[in-house]
Design an enzyme around this catalytic site. Structure first.
Site, short mmCIF file in Angstrom:
data_model
loop_
_atom_site.label_atom_id
_atom_site.label_comp_id
_atom_site.label_asym_id
_atom_site.label_seq_id
_atom_site.Cartn_x
_atom_site.Cartn_y
_atom_site.Cartn_z
CE LYS A 114 -1.47 2.53 3.17
NZ LYS A 114 -1.19 3.80 2.46
CB CYS A 157 14.02 9.74 6.27
SG CYS A 157 14.77 8.69 5.04
P1 NAD Z 1 3.42 8.42 7.59
O1 NAD Z 1 3.92 7.57 8.69
O2 NAD Z 1 2.36 9.41 7.90
O3 NAD Z 1 2.84 7.51 6.43
C1 NAD Z 1 3.58 6.45 5.87
C2 NAD Z 1 2.63 5.38 5.38
O4 NAD Z 1 1.88 4.85 6.47
C3 NAD Z 1 1.60 5.87 4.36
O5 NAD Z 1 1.41 4.84 3.42
C4 NAD Z 1 0.35 6.05 5.20
O6 NAD Z 1 -0.85 5.90 4.48
C5 NAD Z 1 0.50 4.93 6.20
N1 NAD Z 1 -0.21 5.19 7.46
C6 NAD Z 1 -0.25 6.35 8.16
N2 NAD Z 1 -0.97 6.18 9.28
C7 NAD Z 1 -1.39 4.90 9.30
C8 NAD Z 1 -2.17 4.11 10.20
N3 NAD Z 1 -2.66 4.62 11.34
N4 NAD Z 1 -2.40 2.83 9.91
C9 NAD Z 1 -1.90 2.31 8.79
N5 NAD Z 1 -1.15 2.97 7.88
C10 NAD Z 1 -0.89 4.26 8.14
O7 NAD Z 1 4.70 9.12 6.96
P2 NAD Z 1 4.77 10.16 5.77
O8 NAD Z 1 4.37 11.51 6.24
O9 NAD Z 1 4.08 9.64 4.55
O10 NAD Z 1 6.34 10.12 5.44
C11 NAD Z 1 7.26 10.94 6.07
C12 NAD Z 1 7.99 10.20 7.17
O11 NAD Z 1 8.65 9.06 6.64
C13 NAD Z 1 9.08 11.04 7.80
O12 NAD Z 1 9.08 10.88 9.18
C14 NAD Z 1 10.35 10.45 7.19
O13 NAD Z 1 11.50 10.65 7.97
C15 NAD Z 1 9.99 9.02 7.08
N6 NAD Z 1 10.85 8.37 6.10
C16 NAD Z 1 11.77 7.47 6.53
C17 NAD Z 1 12.61 6.85 5.63
C18 NAD Z 1 13.64 5.86 6.08
O14 NAD Z 1 14.15 5.14 5.25
N7 NAD Z 1 13.95 5.77 7.36
C19 NAD Z 1 12.50 7.13 4.26
C20 NAD Z 1 11.54 8.06 3.85
C21 NAD Z 1 10.71 8.66 4.79
#
Ligand code: NAD
Length: 490
Positions: free
Chosen positions: A182, A294
């Protein structure tokens, strides 16, 4: 068979389950918009619990045959997928720019970067060795073999719509797992296009399934995977709070987890650094994807004797960065992903300025371009009392903190619950050794701002998560070890 596609061919608006494009079982749909203009690009299927379950059913059915396929046959499929990604790099790059906003050169660069993981894991598929354990007792042979864990659920963020999902699907398929996935609600179209290419490359029905969901539907859809015992692993990239929720909820069925979570990367400039190189390294690491990565430096620590000079050098360069929509070929920074993201950046900058930060350049929204643009910004006199020192800003803002000595810099750099990337610039070989050992991070860039590579292990420590993506280590998260003990041999 056409292998080079038009953008219209690649825009898919349904889920991909069991080798077919299907609408949501409940009939729901949601809009995907262009962050540069707010215009609707497509209205697509909105998957919930029942769609997630259908995907798992297909992945569970497909698992035994895919697990038993010869590694070289799985590798061949991945190599074909890789070739299709390269052949369609321009159009995929345009699609990334369209739904995510990054300039086209970066969008195309992301395609090549994501594809490099597919090629890497295609090769690794044929090199998964076990061990014959030296004999301990007469008549007994003991060995350890590696097996795919089973059905893997992959959940990804919006900032790298292609690379984040490619580097999860590729190792999973390489070792013989099947996948349900997803993508983020802001950027599902690139992932759907990628899955279409995987299908063209010969990934069998059920082996790779992808549903798209709005933020609202994502919660029940993912919850279904969390509670389904057939899903044996969750691989997630996203924010730390969501990562913690996934860890808690999946505990009931004790799934394997890889969590690539948020960072709060320090970037340290010592007084013995090559300052020109440090400015270049900071520009590369900070302003990629408009600061929405990130591994972007979030806190820049500069030793006091070079502090003012470095600030001036940096601000001059940052002030020349061209902010424009992805359609402008000169664009270096596009719009932020959505209004919430720009609001957070503005809140961080306003908070810092109200607590004494000096704006060297930027520090404002660029409303003439549209609601989602923010000026590349350098702030001097940042302190640990400011919000941007403890939260990811996720935007084009560089706060400069001053430090006196090495111990103070290390303490400040590590004074965070996060530990993904870190960077430092120094020309002193003994300091390089000391500081690299002391930084609490999964990744350390030493006199280098561009750290990502398919051949290197990417991942964090502390609340930045666990598990590694890329490199030979990137397979481990998708494998379990089976011990075979054969008796009666003499
Ligand atoms: P997010 O956690 O809001 O969302 C990520 C994914 O999780 C999306 O697909 C979203 O739909 C899903 N999601 C969100 N809430 C959910 C829930 N309650 N239940 C199930 N699925 C859920 O993150 P974002 O805003 O999309 O991305 C930014 C974040 O990702 C930043 O904190 C960034 O640092 C991190 N990031 C980390 C890496 C890494 O490799 N460590 C890489 C890229 C981004």
């Amino acid at each position: 068979m056409a292998t080079k596609f038009e953008l219209s061919d690649l825009i898919r608006t349904e889920h991909f389950i069991d080798g077919k494009w299907v609408a949501s079982i409940g009939g729901k749909r949601f809009d995907v918009t262009n962050p540069a203009t707010g215009e609707v690009i497509a209205t697509i299927a909105d998957g919930g619990e029942a769609d997630a379950r259908a995907a798992t059913d297909a992945a569970a059915r497909a698992f035994p045959a895919w697990r038993d396929a010869l590694p070289k046959d799985r590798a061949a499929v991945l190599h074909r997928w890789h070739a299709l990604m390269l052949e369609n790099a321009d159009v995929l790059g345009r699609l990334i720019s369209l739904e995510q906003g990054k300039p086209f050169a970066e969008g195309r660069g992301e395609v090549l970067y994501g594809a490099s993981y597919v090629a890497w894991f295609a090769d690794e598929a044929t090199r998964i060795y076990g061990d014959l354990i030296p004999q301990q007792q007469r008549g007994k042979r003991m060995s350890a073999v590696k097996e795919p864990v089973g059905v893997v659920a992959a959940i990804t963020p919006w900032n790298f719509p292609l690379a984040m999902i490619a580097r999860k699907i590729a190792p999973a398929l390489a070792v013989g797992c099947t996948v349900v996935g997803k993508p983020a609600e802001d950027t599902p179209l690139t992932a759907l296009a990628l899955v279409m290419l995987a299908h063209e490359a010969g990934v069998p029905p059920g082996v790779l399934n992808l549903i798209a969901s709005s933020r609202e539907s994502a919660v029940p859809a993912v919850a279904d995977w969390l509670h389904d015992g057939r899903v044996r692993k969750i691989t997630f990239t996203g924010s730390t709070p969501v990562g913690k929720y996934l860890a808690r909820e999946s505990a009931e069925t004790l799934k394997k987890l890889s969590l690539e979570l948020g960072g709060n990367a320090p970037f340290i400039v010592f007084d013995d650094a090559d300052l020109d190189a440090a400015v270049e390294g900071l520009l590369v690491s900070k302003f990629r994807n408009g600061g929405q990565t990130c591994v972007c430096p979030n806190r820049v620590y500069v030793q006091s004797s070079v502090y003012e000079k470095f600030g001036d050098m940096l601000a001059k360069r940052v002030a020349t960065l061209k902010v424009a929509p992805a359609t402008d070929s000169a664009a270096q920074i596009g719009p932020m992903i959505n209004a919430r993201a720009v609001d957070k950046i503005a809140r961080h900058v306003d908070d810092a300025v109200s607590k004494g930060a000096r704006t060297l350049t930027g520090g404002k929204r660029l409303t003439a371009l549209g609601p989602n643009y923010y000026a590349p910004t350098v702030l001097a006199d940042a302190t640990s009392e400011m919000q941007l020192s403890c939260e990811e800003t996720f935007g084009p803002v560089v706060p400069l903190f001053r430090f006196e000595d090495e111990a103070e810099a290390i303490h400040a750099a590590n004074d965070t619950p996060f530990g993904l990337a870190s960077y430092f610039y120094s020309q002193d070989v003994r300091r390089i050794d000391r500081v690299s050992r002391q930084l609490e991070a999964g990744i350390v860039g030493i006199n280098e701002g561009a750290i990502s590579s398919e051949a290197a292990p990417f991942g964090g420590v502390k609340e930045s998560g666990y598990g590694r993506e890329g490199s030979k280590y990137g397979l481990d998260d998708y494998l379990s070890i089976k011990y075979l003990c054969q008796g009666g041999l003499d």
